[in-house]
Design an enzyme around this catalytic site. Structure first.
Site, PDB file in Angstrom:
ATOM      1  N   GLU A   1       0.796  -1.303  -0.033  1.00 35.55           N
ATOM      2  CA  GLU A   1      -0.243   0.009  -0.102  1.00 35.55           C
ATOM      3  C   GLU A   1       0.953   1.233  -0.181  1.00 35.55           C
ATOM      4  O   GLU A   1       1.852   1.276   0.753  1.00 35.55           O
ATOM      5  CB  GLU A   1      -0.751   0.065   1.392  1.00 35.55           C
ATOM      6  CG  GLU A   1      -1.420   1.256   1.809  1.00 35.55           C
ATOM      7  CD  GLU A   1      -2.297   1.064   2.993  1.00 35.55           C
ATOM      8  OE1 GLU A   1      -3.081   1.840   3.510  1.00 35.55           O
ATOM      9  OE2 GLU A   1      -1.653  -0.047   3.954  1.00 35.55           O
ATOM     10  N   TRP A   2       0.404   2.265  -0.746  1.00 30.93           N
ATOM     11  CA  TRP A   2       1.158   3.541  -0.671  1.00 30.93           C
ATOM     12  C   TRP A   2       0.865   4.468   0.481  1.00 30.93           C
ATOM     13  O   TRP A   2      -0.512   4.568   0.491  1.00 30.93           O
ATOM     14  CB  TRP A   2       1.032   4.346  -1.875  1.00 30.93           C
ATOM     15  CG  TRP A   2       1.569   5.691  -2.062  1.00 30.93           C
ATOM     16  CD1 TRP A   2       0.854   6.882  -1.954  1.00 30.93           C
ATOM     17  CD2 TRP A   2       3.025   6.110  -1.954  1.00 30.93           C
ATOM     18  NE1 TRP A   2       1.614   7.902  -1.677  1.00 30.93           N
ATOM     19  CE2 TRP A   2       2.961   7.488  -1.844  1.00 30.93           C
ATOM     20  CE3 TRP A   2       4.023   5.545  -2.262  1.00 30.93           C
ATOM     21  CZ2 TRP A   2       4.219   8.280  -2.109  1.00 30.93           C
ATOM     22  CZ3 TRP A   2       5.339   6.150  -2.285  1.00 30.93           C
ATOM     23  CH2 TRP A   2       5.195   7.431  -2.066  1.00 30.93           C
ATOM     24  N   LEU A   3       1.541   4.837   1.255  1.00 27.97           N
ATOM     25  CA  LEU A   3       0.826   5.897   2.258  1.00 27.97           C
ATOM     26  C   LEU A   3       1.415   7.358   1.906  1.00 27.97           C
ATOM     27  O   LEU A   3       2.792   7.296   1.448  1.00 27.97           O
ATOM     28  CB  LEU A   3       1.432   5.373   3.694  1.00 27.97           C
ATOM     29  CG  LEU A   3       1.142   3.873   4.049  1.00 27.97           C
ATOM     30  CD1 LEU A   3       1.771   3.484   5.128  1.00 27.97           C
ATOM     31  CD2 LEU A   3      -0.665   3.907   4.327  1.00 27.97           C
TER      32      LEU A   3
ATOM     33  N   ASP B   1      13.676  -3.025  14.190  1.00 25.78           N
ATOM     34  CA  ASP B   1      14.656  -1.987  13.564  1.00 25.78           C
ATOM     35  C   ASP B   1      14.195  -0.745  13.887  1.00 25.78           C
ATOM     36  O   ASP B   1      13.905  -0.096  12.867  1.00 25.78           O
ATOM     37  CB  ASP B   1      14.800  -2.694  12.040  1.00 25.78           C
ATOM     38  CG  ASP B   1      16.151  -1.636  11.633  1.00 25.78           C
ATOM     39  OD1 ASP B   1      16.952  -1.172  12.213  1.00 25.78           O
ATOM     40  OD2 ASP B   1      16.292  -1.775  10.382  1.00 25.78           O
TER      41      ASP B   1
HETATM   42  P1  ADP Z   1      14.742   0.267   2.324  1.00 24.30           P
HETATM   43  O1  ADP Z   1      14.391  -1.311   2.511  1.00 24.30           O
HETATM   44  O2  ADP Z   1      15.621   0.229   0.966  1.00 24.30           O
HETATM   45  O3  ADP Z   1      15.497   0.721   3.647  1.00 24.30           O
HETATM   46  P2  ADP Z   1      12.463   1.908   3.156  1.00 24.30           P
HETATM   47  O4  ADP Z   1      11.253   0.585   3.385  1.00 24.30           O
HETATM   48  O5  ADP Z   1      12.949   2.378   4.407  1.00 24.30           O
HETATM   49  O6  ADP Z   1      13.624   1.179   2.044  1.00 24.30           O
HETATM   50  O7  ADP Z   1      11.864   3.000   2.308  1.00 24.30           O
HETATM   51  C1  ADP Z   1      12.363   3.871   1.668  1.00 24.30           C
HETATM   52  C2  ADP Z   1      11.484   5.188   2.024  1.00 24.30           C
HETATM   53  O8  ADP Z   1      10.442   5.041   1.251  1.00 24.30           O
HETATM   54  C3  ADP Z   1      11.264   5.338   3.404  1.00 24.30           C
HETATM   55  O9  ADP Z   1      12.187   5.934   3.964  1.00 24.30           O
HETATM   56  C4  ADP Z   1       9.982   6.109   3.179  1.00 24.30           C
HETATM   57  O10 ADP Z   1      10.241   7.572   3.067  1.00 24.30           O
HETATM   58  C5  ADP Z   1       9.337   5.459   1.921  1.00 24.30           C
HETATM   59  N1  ADP Z   1       8.233   4.576   1.959  1.00 24.30           N
HETATM   60  C6  ADP Z   1       8.512   3.503   2.705  1.00 24.30           C
HETATM   61  N2  ADP Z   1       7.176   2.794   2.659  1.00 24.30           N
HETATM   62  C7  ADP Z   1       6.281   3.427   1.818  1.00 24.30           C
HETATM   63  C8  ADP Z   1       5.159   3.272   1.771  1.00 24.30           C
HETATM   64  N3  ADP Z   1       4.538   1.963   1.933  1.00 24.30           N
HETATM   65  N4  ADP Z   1       4.511   4.369   0.982  1.00 24.30           N
HETATM   66  C9  ADP Z   1       4.941   5.690   0.769  1.00 24.30           C
HETATM   67  N5  ADP Z   1       6.448   5.848   0.998  1.00 24.30           N
HETATM   68  C10 ADP Z   1       7.071   4.605   1.547  1.00 24.30           C
END
Ligand code: ADP
Length: 286
Positions: free
Chosen positions: A92-94, A193
């Site tokens: 899901e996009w947030l 984490d």
């Molecule tokens: P990685 O696994 O490479 O560390 P993350 O899961 O931390 O990546 O996601 C990278 C960035 O994307 C996050 O810091 C956040 O800002 C953004 N993000 C993560 N999940 C979502 C989501 N479901 N919807 C929108 N943005 C997200």
């Protein structure tokens, strides 16, 4: 590749989905991240090499477990797989980047998640990753044994292969029964984490946690990690403690639990984390 991912999304949601727009999202440590949308619905995608698909599977299953607990907002995972030499995860996009004061609600929601327990003991259904390091989670009856074997000894072993020197590691492992004496936590669903980069607020002001290394462990591991690189705002701790007070002795265990992440940082990045870990070991053995 993108067409195959869109088809997978359509199959999962039961609604036709064609990508109208794709943009990259910065801020991740390990994967390439994107938003894709069809003008109506948006999804968050992470990509890595196909060999990393197990990491995404574990992330999706961890997110599901947290999502199903209905305690704290996490992105709902949709699917994962491999295509054209890449592994992907779709969720899901947030809309993040809300400016509301969400630290109090984040503390109480995390406390609620920590009330979720497991009758299988400490561990999880599969190995996942902490950063890029494998994190083994075989079900274990006692927290002492789980933390000693699957967390500390595991990281010490990897660090040894990398040339890390921790002269008092065996002394520390032997001292664990004393350090954890009279501490008998219930297995709690933890994020695993929880540094500030994995905590966010939606545009509507709802607290969210992202990118977990989920397992059932001592809930204090999450609190400890929030303090590793500078503390979360005080409202978070006030609300957490009001909902689920921490036990005496936490101040020492916090060092023990953060040692896992510091050795992992040595394994990922090398450098001064070795000296930091040795200082923490000295502190614990004092
Ligand atoms: P990685 O696994 O490479 O560390 P993350 O899961 O931390 O990546 O996601 C990278 C960035 O994307 C996050 O810091 C956040 O800002 C953004 N993000 C993560 N999940 C979502 C989501 N479901 N919807 C929108 N943005 C997200």
């Amino acid at each position: 590749m993108w067409t195959a991912i869109a088809q997978h999304i359509s199959a999962k949601t039961g609604q036709a989905f064609t990508i109208q727009e794709r943009r990259s999202v910065s801020g991740g440590c390990i994967n390439q991240a994107y938003q894709i949308n069809d003008g109506a619905q948006a999804f968050f995608i992470k990509l890595n090499q196909a060999s990393q698909v197990a990491m995404f599977e574990a992330e999706a299953l961890g997110l599901s477990e947290m999502y199903d607990s209905q305690t704290i907002r996490v992105p709902k995972p949709l699917c994962w797989g491999t295509v054209d030499g890449s592994a992907y995860i779709v969720m899901e996009w947030l809309d993040l980047g809300g400016s509301g004061e969400a630290w109090g609600p984040m503390g109480s929601a995390l406390a609620a998640m920590h009330r979720v327990t497991s009758d299988q003991g400490f561990g999880w259904r599969q190995t996942n990753t902490i950063g890029a390091t494998p994190q083994p989670n075989p079900w274990t009856e006692t927290w002492l044994e789980f933390y000693r074997e699957q967390r500390l000894r595991h990281q010490f072993r990897l660090a040894g292969r990398r040339g890390g020197r921790f002269p008092r590691q065996h002394e520390l492992l032997m001292a664990l029964p004393d350090l954890l004496a009279s501490h008998h936590p219930a297995p709690a669903l933890v994020h695993g984490d929880l540094w500030s980069g994995n905590a966010a607020v939606t545009a509507e002001g709802e607290p969210v946690i992202l990118d977990p290394a989920t397992y059932y462990g001592d809930r204090e591991v999450d609190l400890a990690m929030t303090e590793l690189f500078g503390r979360f705002p005080e409202a978070f701790y006030r609300a957490y403690n009001a909902a689920y007070p921490l036990e005496g002795g936490y101040a020492t265990r916090k060092i023990l639990y953060n040692l896992y992440h510091v050795i992992n940082h040595f394994n990922l990045f090398g450098g001064s984390y070795e000296a930091q870990a040795n200082r923490m070991i000295d502190q614990l053995l004092r």
